[in-house]
Design a protein around this motif. Structure first.
Motif, PDB file in Angstrom:
ATOM      1  N   ASN A   1      15.129   1.892  -1.340  1.00 30.15           N
ATOM      2  CA  ASN A   1      16.091   2.680  -2.122  1.00 30.15           C
ATOM      3  C   ASN A   1      16.196   2.179  -3.554  1.00 30.15           C
ATOM      4  N   ARG A   2      16.178   0.856  -3.739  1.00 30.01           N
ATOM      5  CA  ARG A   2      16.253   0.274  -5.090  1.00 30.01           C
ATOM      6  C   ARG A   2      15.063   0.683  -5.948  1.00 30.01           C
ATOM      7  N   ALA A   3      13.957   0.968  -5.291  1.00 29.26           N
ATOM      8  CA  ALA A   3      12.756   1.402  -6.018  1.00 29.26           C
ATOM      9  C   ALA A   3      12.785   2.901  -6.299  1.00 29.26           C
ATOM     10  N   GLY A   4      13.891   3.556  -5.928  1.00 31.34           N
ATOM     11  CA  GLY A   4      14.046   4.977  -6.222  1.00 31.34           C
ATOM     12  C   GLY A   4      13.497   5.907  -5.168  1.00 31.34           C
ATOM     13  N   LEU A   5      13.277   5.398  -3.945  1.00 32.67           N
ATOM     14  CA  LEU A   5      12.701   6.207  -2.875  1.00 32.67           C
ATOM     15  C   LEU A   5      13.686   6.365  -1.721  1.00 32.67           C
ATOM     16  N   ASN A   6      13.453   7.373  -0.899  1.00 31.84           N
ATOM     17  CA  ASN A   6      14.225   7.578   0.326  1.00 31.84           C
ATOM     18  C   ASN A   6      13.343   7.249   1.529  1.00 31.84           C
ATOM     19  N   VAL A   7      13.956   6.697   2.578  1.00 30.86           N
ATOM     20  CA  VAL A   7      13.224   6.402   3.808  1.00 30.86           C
ATOM     21  C   VAL A   7      13.272   7.627   4.714  1.00 30.86           C
ATOM     22  N   ALA A   8      12.121   8.254   4.914  1.00 29.97           N
ATOM     23  CA  ALA A   8      12.048   9.403   5.827  1.00 29.97           C
ATOM     24  C   ALA A   8      12.059   8.930   7.270  1.00 29.97           C
ATOM     25  N   GLY A   9      11.567   7.715   7.498  1.00 30.41           N
ATOM     26  CA  GLY A   9      11.547   7.148   8.846  1.00 30.41           C
ATOM     27  C   GLY A   9      10.856   5.803   8.846  1.00 30.41           C
TER      28      GLY A   9
ATOM     29  N   ASP B   1       8.821 -12.702   0.227  1.00 32.06           N
ATOM     30  CA  ASP B   1      10.141 -13.179   0.645  1.00 32.06           C
ATOM     31  C   ASP B   1      11.197 -13.002  -0.438  1.00 32.06           C
ATOM     32  N   GLU B   2      10.772 -12.641  -1.633  1.00 33.34           N
ATOM     33  CA  GLU B   2      11.700 -12.458  -2.754  1.00 33.34           C
ATOM     34  C   GLU B   2      12.020 -10.983  -2.923  1.00 33.34           C
ATOM     35  N   PHE B   3      13.271 -10.634  -2.721  1.00 36.09           N
ATOM     36  CA  PHE B   3      13.700  -9.233  -2.752  1.00 36.09           C
ATOM     37  C   PHE B   3      13.327  -8.567  -4.069  1.00 36.09           C
ATOM     38  N   ASP B   4      13.661  -9.204  -5.186  1.00 46.25           N
ATOM     39  CA  ASP B   4      13.408  -8.614  -6.507  1.00 46.25           C
ATOM     40  C   ASP B   4      11.918  -8.422  -6.763  1.00 46.25           C
ATOM     41  N   SER B   5      11.113  -9.363  -6.268  1.00 48.66           N
ATOM     42  CA  SER B   5       9.661  -9.266  -6.455  1.00 48.66           C
ATOM     43  C   SER B   5       9.100  -8.045  -5.729  1.00 48.66           C
ATOM     44  N   VAL B   6       9.596  -7.803  -4.507  1.00 54.70           N
ATOM     45  CA  VAL B   6       9.132  -6.642  -3.733  1.00 54.70           C
ATOM     46  C   VAL B   6       9.544  -5.348  -4.411  1.00 54.70           C
ATOM     47  N   VAL B   7      10.819  -5.286  -4.865  1.00 50.97           N
ATOM     48  CA  VAL B   7      11.313  -4.079  -5.538  1.00 50.97           C
ATOM     49  C   VAL B   7      10.519  -3.800  -6.804  1.00 50.97           C
ATOM     50  N   GLU B   8      10.279  -4.841  -7.589  1.00 49.84           N
ATOM     51  CA  GLU B   8       9.542  -4.677  -8.845  1.00 49.84           C
ATOM     52  C   GLU B   8       8.125  -4.171  -8.591  1.00 49.84           C
ATOM     53  N   THR B   9       7.440  -4.774  -7.608  1.00 54.37           N
ATOM     54  CA  THR B   9       6.072  -4.342  -7.291  1.00 54.37           C
ATOM     55  C   THR B   9       6.059  -2.908  -6.772  1.00 54.37           C
ATOM     56  N   LEU B  10       7.062  -2.570  -5.969  1.00 55.35           N
ATOM     57  CA  LEU B  10       7.139  -1.214  -5.423  1.00 55.35           C
ATOM     58  C   LEU B  10       7.407  -0.200  -6.534  1.00 55.35           C
ATOM     59  N   GLN B  11       8.248  -0.550  -7.473  1.00 56.31           N
ATOM     60  CA  GLN B  11       8.511   0.341  -8.620  1.00 56.31           C
ATOM     61  C   GLN B  11       7.239   0.573  -9.430  1.00 56.31           C
ATOM     62  N   GLN B  12       6.472  -0.497  -9.633  1.00 56.48           N
ATOM     63  CA  GLN B  12       5.197  -0.372 -10.349  1.00 56.48           C
ATOM     64  C   GLN B  12       4.235   0.529  -9.582  1.00 56.48           C
ATOM     65  N   ALA B  13       4.214   0.351  -8.250  1.00 52.86           N
ATOM     66  CA  ALA B  13       3.328   1.170  -7.415  1.00 52.86           C
ATOM     67  C   ALA B  13       3.685   2.648  -7.532  1.00 52.86           C
TER      68      ALA B  13
ATOM     69  N   GLU C   1       2.543   8.039  -9.334  1.00 54.27           N
ATOM     70  CA  GLU C   1       3.061   9.283  -9.916  1.00 54.27           C
ATOM     71  C   GLU C   1       2.294   9.673 -11.174  1.00 54.27           C
ATOM     72  N   ASN C   2       1.926   8.697 -11.995  1.00 56.37           N
ATOM     73  CA  ASN C   2       1.146   8.986 -13.202  1.00 56.37           C
ATOM     74  C   ASN C   2      -0.259   9.493 -12.850  1.00 56.37           C
TER      75      ASN C   2
ATOM     76  N   ASN D   1       0.855  -1.196   0.000  1.00 51.29           N
ATOM     77  CA  ASN D   1       0.000   0.000   0.000  1.00 51.29           C
ATOM     78  C   ASN D   1       0.885   1.237   0.000  1.00 51.29           C
ATOM     79  N   LEU D   2       0.652   2.106  -0.977  1.00 51.60           N
ATOM     80  CA  LEU D   2       1.381   3.364  -1.078  1.00 51.60           C
ATOM     81  C   LEU D   2       0.373   4.504  -1.006  1.00 51.60           C
ATOM     82  N   PHE D   3       0.554   5.390  -0.056  1.00 47.26           N
ATOM     83  CA  PHE D   3      -0.418   6.445   0.212  1.00 47.26           C
ATOM     84  C   PHE D   3       0.205   7.819   0.011  1.00 47.26           C
ATOM     85  N   VAL D   4      -0.548   8.710  -0.593  1.00 45.72           N
ATOM     86  CA  VAL D   4      -0.117  10.088  -0.805  1.00 45.72           C
ATOM     87  C   VAL D   4      -1.125  11.011  -0.124  1.00 45.72           C
ATOM     88  N   GLY D   5      -0.615  11.942   0.679  1.00 46.18           N
ATOM     89  CA  GLY D   5      -1.480  12.898   1.346  1.00 46.18           C
ATOM     90  C   GLY D   5      -0.892  14.290   1.290  1.00 46.18           C
TER      91      GLY D   5
END
Length: 413
Positions: free
Chosen positions: A173-181, A50-62, A67-68, A25-29
């Motif tokens: 980070n691999r998905a192009g995001l920074n962790v604010a916290g 449990d698969e690192f690449d699967s999580v990154v790929e899904t997060l990139q899609q999200a 953004e679109n 779940n990705l939320f924008v406010g």
């Protein structure tokens, strides 16, 4: 002028990220003072958590979809965290008071002392000071300004295994995001669903997701206890797959749980059935809905019993006068609050995200409590940062003004 307004507007956006066992779940406010306006809520199925690449790929899609849709760059995200790699520790600290009076720095020092842990304890993500004691006087909420010789405090420290935190950060980070916290998920969910009355009386939040069942006890703004149990929604699905009279895949068992699952057994009769496709395209087999309800209720009851045991071990059941609040995807099961009421012996309600503008009715759902709560938490951090920056700017301006006055005085003397 317009560019500055646009830049300022971008700074007002806040982002919450909840990476679960079965979905992201990705939320924008948008921060609007103490309130948050929800711009978009993205719900993205996760094939393999449990698969690192699967999580990154899904997060990139999200991120791309969000953004679109919003035409906003997703950047610094507040990330929910829970599970077996999270630990909650009770610690104590005590300091002498050199001035014979409790100052702000004394409160900071005793909290720092109480939360100094060995490296093996993991990375600290939250520190929750509880009650203070001053000399022989216990149960003090705010000791500042009081006279005394020694100040003590009870602290709840939440830690995460270092490698688990690093892997989650790397994924983001691999998905192009920074962790604010990083935010403890029950803490985030509490921001979205608990009332002030419940916090004042003492309340336990139980968040049952796909991978874990997490409990946190709140008294006012203090978190007194957290615990994570590794059996939750996926365990219920697994039980359904094993225990029905026909073998079925986990994906089908999950579908059955959502469509026919219930914790209300008394209303069902023996011949109340539902069709299940047999193995190898051999047609449908009728399965008892009462049996399904018994399978589900047994596991749900076991999960609640395990959490209740922890409350009793830590002698917290007596301070939960505000009852139990349930959140998470499993709250969709009819009658789950009745099972919880019997086990905990407390009033129980299902918690739904509240008080936000712009939120669609579909997202006023317990399964989105963590994600929506992350926006609340992010907004609070956002406002505190702005207040600190404003305070610094005022202090600098006052200093410059004072220096300017001195210069004028020197000029005319």
């Amino acid at each position: 002028m317009d560019d500055n307004k646009q830049d300022k507007r971008k700074d007002e956006y806040i982002f919450g990220l909840d990476i679960g066992e079965s979905k992201i779940n990705l939320f924008v406010g948008v921060s609007e003072g103490e309130n948050v306006r929800v711009v978009e809520c993205g719900d993205f199925p996760l094939k393999n958590a449990d698969e690192f690449d699967s999580v990154v790929e899904t997060l990139q899609q999200a991120v791309q979809v969000i953004e679109n849709t919003t035409r906003v760059d997703v950047h610094d995200v507040y990330v929910g965290i829970a599970g077996k790699h999270v630990r909650s520790l009770d610690t104590q600290g005590i300091v002498t008071l050199p001035m014979g009076e409790v100052r702000e720095e004394d409160i900071d020092n005793v909290t720092k002392q109480a939360s100094t842990l060995p490296a093996s304890a993991g990375e600290i993500i939250h520190i929750f000071p509880g009650e203070y004691n001053l000399d022989d006087e216990p149960h003090i909420r705010n000791p500042k300004g009081r006279s005394g010789r020694r100040l003590g405090v009870d602290v709840q420290v939440v830690t995460v295994k270092q490698n688990a935190l690093q892997n989650l950060a790397k994924c983001v980070n691999r998905a192009g995001l920074n962790v604010a916290g990083f935010v403890l998920e029950p803490l985030a969910a509490a921001s979205a669903v608990l009332t002030n009355d419940e916090r004042e009386l003492g309340v336990a939040l139980v968040d049952i997701g796909a991978g874990t069942a997490d409990i946190a006890v709140f008294v006012n703004e203090s978190v007194r206890f957290t615990f994570s149990y590794e059996y939750a929604g996926n365990s219920i699905t697994s039980d359904i797959s094993r225990c029905l009279n026909v073998p079925i895949a986990l994906s089908k068992a999950e579908e059955i749980k959502k469509k026919f699952g219930t914790c209300v057994i008394s209303n069902l009769i023996e011949d109340d059935t539902f069709p299940v496709p047999a193995v190898g395209n051999r047609g449908d087999v009728s399965c008892s809905r009462k049996l399904l309800a018994e399978i589900i209720t047994a596991r749900v009851g076991e999960i609640f019993c395990k959490l209740n045991e922890q409350l009793k071990v830590h002698q917290l059941d007596s301070i939960i006068n505000g009852g139990i609040v349930l959140t998470g995807g499993c709250c969709a099961l009819e009658g789950i609050e009745d099972v919880a009421c019997k086990v905990f012996g407390k009033p129980v309600r299902v918690g739904r995200p509240k008080g936000m503008s712009g939120i669609q009715e579909a997202y006023q759902n317990p399964s989105y409590a963590t994600g929506i709560g992350l926006l609340y938490y992010a907004n609070k951090q956002h406002r505190e940062k702005k207040n600190r920056e404003t305070g610094t700017q005022i202090a600098v301006s006052m200093k410059k003004g004072f220096q300017r006055v001195l210069e004028i005085i020197r000029t005319y003397l």
